[in-house]
Design a protein around this motif. Structure first.
Motif, mmCIF file in Angstrom:
data_model
loop_
_atom_site.group_PDB
_atom_site.id
_atom_site.type_symbol
_atom_site.label_atom_id
_atom_site.label_comp_id
_atom_site.label_asym_id
_atom_site.label_seq_id
_atom_site.Cartn_x
_atom_site.Cartn_y
_atom_site.Cartn_z
ATOM 1 N N GLU A 177 0.811 -1.219 0.000
ATOM 2 C CA GLU A 177 0.000 0.000 0.000
ATOM 3 C C GLU A 177 0.848 1.274 0.000
ATOM 4 O OE1 GLU A 177 -3.012 0.194 3.013
ATOM 5 O OE2 GLU A 177 -4.583 -0.211 1.568
ATOM 6 N N TYR A 178 2.039 1.200 0.611
ATOM 7 C CA TYR A 178 2.886 2.390 0.622
ATOM 8 C C TYR A 178 3.313 2.758 -0.796
ATOM 9 C CZ TYR A 178 3.226 1.921 5.678
ATOM 10 O OH TYR A 178 2.934 1.845 7.007
ATOM 11 N N ALA A 181 0.267 4.211 -2.570
ATOM 12 C CA ALA A 181 0.026 5.582 -2.130
ATOM 13 C C ALA A 181 1.043 6.513 -2.786
ATOM 14 C CB ALA A 181 0.117 5.673 -0.615
ATOM 15 N N PHE A 185 0.234 9.567 -5.385
ATOM 16 C CA PHE A 185 0.611 10.941 -5.063
ATOM 17 C C PHE A 185 1.789 11.433 -5.897
ATOM 18 C CE2 PHE A 185 -2.012 9.829 -1.449
ATOM 19 C CZ PHE A 185 -2.826 10.942 -1.395
ATOM 20 N N ARG A 202 15.941 0.507 5.856
ATOM 21 C CA ARG A 202 17.118 0.794 6.683
ATOM 22 C C ARG A 202 17.515 -0.324 7.639
ATOM 23 N NH1 ARG A 202 16.153 6.956 8.378
ATOM 24 N NH2 ARG A 202 14.062 6.077 8.402
ATOM 25 N N ARG A 278 10.929 7.115 17.047
ATOM 26 C CA ARG A 278 9.580 7.613 16.809
ATOM 27 C C ARG A 278 9.068 7.251 15.417
ATOM 28 N NH1 ARG A 278 8.536 13.235 17.702
ATOM 29 N NH2 ARG A 278 10.016 13.659 16.021
ATOM 30 N N ALA A 279 10.011 6.994 14.499
ATOM 31 C CA ALA A 279 9.606 6.796 13.107
ATOM 32 C C ALA A 279 9.363 5.340 12.759
ATOM 33 C CB ALA A 279 10.646 7.386 12.182
ATOM 34 N N THR A 280 9.397 4.458 13.767
ATOM 35 C CA THR A 280 9.101 3.064 13.463
ATOM 36 C C THR A 280 7.598 2.854 13.590
ATOM 37 O OG1 THR A 280 9.604 2.597 15.748
ATOM 38 C CG2 THR A 280 11.313 2.111 14.149
ATOM 39 N N ILE A 281 7.143 1.754 13.001
ATOM 40 C CA ILE A 281 5.695 1.518 12.983
ATOM 41 C C ILE A 281 5.220 1.061 14.363
ATOM 42 C CG2 ILE A 281 3.817 0.335 11.822
ATOM 43 C CD1 ILE A 281 5.892 -0.264 9.571
ATOM 44 N N ALA B 85 -2.075 3.883 4.792
ATOM 45 C CA ALA B 85 -0.794 4.031 4.099
ATOM 46 C C ALA B 85 -0.117 5.356 4.435
ATOM 47 C CB ALA B 85 -0.972 3.882 2.581
ATOM 48 N N VAL B 86 -0.162 5.713 5.705
ATOM 49 C CA VAL B 86 0.593 6.884 6.164
ATOM 50 C C VAL B 86 2.037 6.426 6.365
ATOM 51 C CG1 VAL B 86 0.871 8.519 8.061
ATOM 52 C CG2 VAL B 86 -1.416 7.926 7.251
ATOM 53 N N PHE B 87 2.972 7.081 5.637
ATOM 54 C CA PHE B 87 4.358 6.617 5.650
ATOM 55 C C PHE B 87 4.964 6.715 7.052
ATOM 56 C CE2 PHE B 87 3.778 8.600 1.361
ATOM 57 C CZ PHE B 87 3.586 7.398 0.699
ATOM 58 N N PRO B 88 5.470 5.588 7.582
ATOM 59 C CA PRO B 88 5.958 5.613 8.966
ATOM 60 C C PRO B 88 7.261 6.396 9.139
ATOM 61 C CG PRO B 88 6.292 3.459 7.992
ATOM 62 C CD PRO B 88 5.511 4.260 7.000
ATOM 63 N N HIS B 89 8.017 6.569 8.039
ATOM 64 C CA HIS B 89 9.330 7.216 8.193
ATOM 65 C C HIS B 89 9.261 8.720 7.962
ATOM 66 C CE1 HIS B 89 8.730 6.217 4.005
ATOM 67 N NE2 HIS B 89 9.620 7.130 3.681
ATOM 68 N N LEU B 90 8.044 9.241 7.738
ATOM 69 C CA LEU B 90 7.908 10.676 7.530
ATOM 70 C C LEU B 90 7.014 11.259 8.620
ATOM 71 C CD1 LEU B 90 7.280 10.787 3.665
ATOM 72 C CD2 LEU B 90 9.436 11.101 4.866
ATOM 73 N N GLU B 94 5.249 15.921 6.531
ATOM 74 C CA GLU B 94 5.802 15.420 5.266
ATOM 75 C C GLU B 94 4.865 14.416 4.600
ATOM 76 O OE1 GLU B 94 8.131 16.572 3.436
ATOM 77 O OE2 GLU B 94 8.646 18.078 4.926
ATOM 78 N N PHE B 98 3.471 15.093 0.943
ATOM 79 C CA PHE B 98 4.190 14.175 0.034
ATOM 80 C C PHE B 98 3.890 14.458 -1.438
ATOM 81 C CE2 PHE B 98 4.941 10.253 -2.272
ATOM 82 C CZ PHE B 98 6.145 9.826 -1.754
ATOM 83 N N LYS B 128 4.270 17.483 13.692
ATOM 84 C CA LYS B 128 5.667 17.059 13.886
ATOM 85 C C LYS B 128 5.770 15.593 14.296
ATOM 86 C CE LYS B 128 7.947 21.408 14.889
ATOM 87 N NZ LYS B 128 6.920 22.385 15.323
ATOM 88 N N TYR B 130 5.243 11.356 14.183
ATOM 89 C CA TYR B 130 5.340 10.267 13.212
ATOM 90 C C TYR B 130 4.095 9.385 13.325
ATOM 91 C CZ TYR B 130 10.196 11.416 12.225
ATOM 92 O OH TYR B 130 11.323 12.042 11.815
ATOM 93 N N GLY B 132 3.712 6.310 13.844
ATOM 94 C CA GLY B 132 3.697 5.374 14.964
ATOM 95 C C GLY B 132 3.215 6.008 16.261
ATOM 96 N N GLU B 133 3.192 7.345 16.291
ATOM 97 C CA GLU B 133 2.757 8.030 17.508
ATOM 98 C C GLU B 133 1.300 8.478 17.436
ATOM 99 O OE1 GLU B 133 6.793 10.304 18.764
ATOM 100 O OE2 GLU B 133 5.927 10.904 16.871
ATOM 101 N N ARG B 146 -3.886 14.323 3.508
ATOM 102 C CA ARG B 146 -2.928 14.155 2.420
ATOM 103 C C ARG B 146 -3.640 14.201 1.067
ATOM 104 N NH1 ARG B 146 0.575 8.779 2.549
ATOM 105 N NH2 ARG B 146 -1.507 7.892 2.351
#
Lengths: 281, 347
Positions: A177-178, A181, A185, A202, A278-281, B85-90, B94, B98, B128, B130, B132-133, B146
């Motif tokens: 899905e990523y 998306a 976009f 990563r 914070r940026a992990t799922i 599908a919200v990008f976890p690394h942004l 962002e 996107f 600000k 992510y 995951g939060e 988005r």
């Protein structure tokens, strides 16, 4: 059994195994490195570092790593992306690509020696099509470039698959899905690779690079087969100290130097490719 | 102006025919819901409009432009995905920006647009963070923001509320409807939830086995189902059906009673009535009560009429016991008729 205790009990056997066969010998080696007959000293390190071949072998090892690992990274990413997109025959291709993983590094070196030596396949071919009049000896001190390229090729052939399998597994974990998306976009395939695949890969990239870089600093048998003494590397020198010069203290010091370089490289890779918590799922 | 026209679209996956000859026009700024059970082809149709799937046959037009050979990004659409599908690394910022970044808009324009839609979706304070939060509901808001940030002609939504809990779903339903009406975009919304469809849609396309069975306003779909499938799929509990046999011109025998029906005589028809369109009366269908379910607002009674299961929604003050025989009088103007052979409605 206490549920909080159980995990520790379960890892106990492997911990004991590692302590006995890894930690204990490691302590012995370290002790050997830092002592001579006269007690605790840095003499072993001074001896190996001041030897004229040390800078050359250090430079060769690093040079080889710098030349080989980025190519392997690019190749394995490309191959992993290709394999992931395949619908049929995916496993077959993956098996074929990972065949070199099943071959020992010395055997890999010998295979490439069979190609590059004076009576090897390359010479036969060049002679056959008339490019050279008679077979030439490519792997000599007069052709350091060719020796280096031969070692590079053999290393790339031998050890790209280990990165490939890690990256294929990693790419498989990225939800489709990523990509959809990103496509909707407006991200082109290249942008999707840069903005989705690479950042989300990563953790796998870390593992693959750490493994591969450590392997690169330990390079030995392939170099021994193709370069012999023409291309000294750190591990080759370690071997020479231990078995030719029978100087265990110096060999231990060399081993620790290689370990230090490996740890340093690992830390750099982990730092460079870290995923913020914070940026992990 | 972004009218969507789907012309003769068919889709085959190997031997499996997912869509059969779909024709549908969605008006500019219309909120169209594609409703159906899983596997009916609604998501496939949405993905064909989007460009993530290619139709085997047919054409897709958006805003007077044929788009079926264009990439998704060139169709003037944006999409909200089922799993967000919200990008976890942004960061949220962002993520929302996107698509704008991909269009290489200047930073201040990206900032302006992201902040505007974030305000619209009440997530300014999350920019600000992510993914995951965020909670599920917040991720949903980011996904919608988005899409809105693109200022698209058409917003496509694939079951966007299905992963939320019931209360949040109800809240988001109303909010989404308001935001989309304000943004003046055409919306195509896929769901299997009939309540969602009824409450949000300007028009509902009910899909079944790769075909659109009926495309009409929610009240029309509810009151005048074009086919038995629609009648039994929409409404909770669904419509009741009874066998009717001809008793002369315009007269039909239903469960032993003669009622007025479609003109003409001949082959049997299905008599259909919604559970809430019946009243206890002296004259009517004899119904043996099997199960009584007090639902607070009303009483759901499952009975047996002429050997068929039959449900009635009655006033909650009524006292009904299993085993009792009720006499139920259908409201004559709410009775519908279906041809059992074609399953289509008969006027």
């Amino acid at each position: 059994m206490n549920a909080r205790l159980l995990p520790y009990v379960l890892i106990l056997p492997v911990t004991l195994f590692l302590c006995l066969f890894f930690l204990y010998p490691f302590v012995l080696v370290a002790k050997q490195a830092f002592t001579t007959g006269a007690g605790a000293t840095l003499d072993n390190f001074r001896e190996v570092v001041s030897y004229w071949k040390f800078p050359i072998s250090l430079r060769n090892t690093l040079l080889l790593a710098v030349a080989v690992v980025p190519i392997q990274l690019a190749l394995s990413l490309l191959m992993a992306t290709m394999v992931t997109r395949m619908e049929k025959g995916r496993d077959m291709v993956l098996y074929i690509w990972t065949i070199p993983l099943g071959i020992s590094d010395l055997a890999a070196g010998l295979i490439w020696l069979a190609i590059f030596e004076q009576s090897g396949f390359l010479n036969s071919m060049l002679h056959g099509v008339g490019i050279v009049d008679k077979p030439v000896n490519l792997l000599t001190f007069q052709n350091p470039g060719i020796v280096f390229v031969a070692i590079m090729l053999a290393e790339i052939w031998r050890a790209t698959a280990i990165m490939l399998v890690i990256l294929v597994a990693g790419i498989g974990l990225i939800p489709k899905e990523y990509y959809e998306a990103a496509e909707v976009f407006g991200a082109s395939p290249w942008k999707r690779f840069l903005r989705i695949t690479l950042p989300m890969l990563r953790p796998s990239l870390q593992t693959a690079l750490v493994l591969r870089v450590i392997m690169a600093f330990e390079v030995f048998a392939v170099v021994a087969a193709l370069g012999g003494t023409l291309f000294p590397v750190l591990m080759g020198e370690t071997y020479a100290y231990q078995f030719d010069l029978l100087n265990s203290g110096a060999a231990a010091a060399m081993a620790l130097i290689i370990l230090a370089i490996s740890i340093a490289a690992t830390l750099v890779i982990l730092r460079a490719l870290r995923v913020p918590k914070r940026a992990t799922i | 102006m972004a009218e969507i026209q789907i012309k003769n679209v068919a889709k085959r996956f190997g031997a499996y025919q997912a869509l059969h000859n779909i024709n549908l026009t969605i008006a500019d700024q219309e909120f169209m819901v594609l409703l159906g059970a899983s596997g009916c082809g609604k998501t496939t149709l949405l993905r064909i409009i989007c460009g993530l799937e290619t139709a085997t046959e047919g054409e897709v037009w958006i805003g007077g432009r044929r788009v079926d050979h264009l990439a998704p990004k060139d169709r003037g659409i944006a999409m909200v995905f089922q799993n967000y599908a919200v990008f976890p690394h942004l960061t949220v910022f962002e993520n929302i920006g996107f698509g704008l970044r991909m269009q290489k808009l200047p930073d201040d324009e990206v900032k302006r647009r992201v902040e505007r839609v974030a305000g619209l979706m009440h997530i300014e304070m999350l920019l600000k963070r992510y993914s995951g939060e965020l909670s599920g509901g917040q991720r949903q808001r980011v996904a919608v923001a988005r899409a809105l940030a693109m200022e698209p002609d058409v917003i496509l939504m694939d079951e966007p509320l299905s992963n939320l809990d019931a209360l949040l779903r109800m809240e988001m339903r109303a909010e989404l409807k308001g935001v989309l009406a304000e943004s003046k975009t055409t919306a195509v919304y896929v769901t299997h939830d009939q309540v969602e469809a009824m409450s949000m849609a300007d028009r509902i396309s009910v899909m079944h086995q790769g075909k659109i069975v009926q495309a009409a306003s929610p009240i029309e779909v509810y009151r005048n189902p074009a086919a038995e499938f629609v009648a039994s799929f929409i409404g909770n509990p669904p419509m009741n059906f009874l066998q009717a046999t001809s008793a002369g011109d315009g007269k039909w025998t239903v469960a032993g009673r003669v009622v007025d029906g479609p003109k003409g005589a001949g082959k049997p028809l299905q008599f259909a009535i919604r559970p809430e369109d019946m009243q206890p009366a002296n004259e009517g269908l004899k119904a043996r009560v099997r199960i009584v379910e007090p639902l607070g607002a009303h009483l759901l009674v499952t009975c047996d009429v002429d050997g068929a299961m039959f449900r009635a929604v009655l006033d909650s003050d009524m006292v009904v016991k299993p085993g009792e025989i009720l006499t139920l009088a259908p409201q004559p103007d709410r009775v519908r008729w279906f041809d059992p052979e074609t399953t289509l409605a008969v006027a």
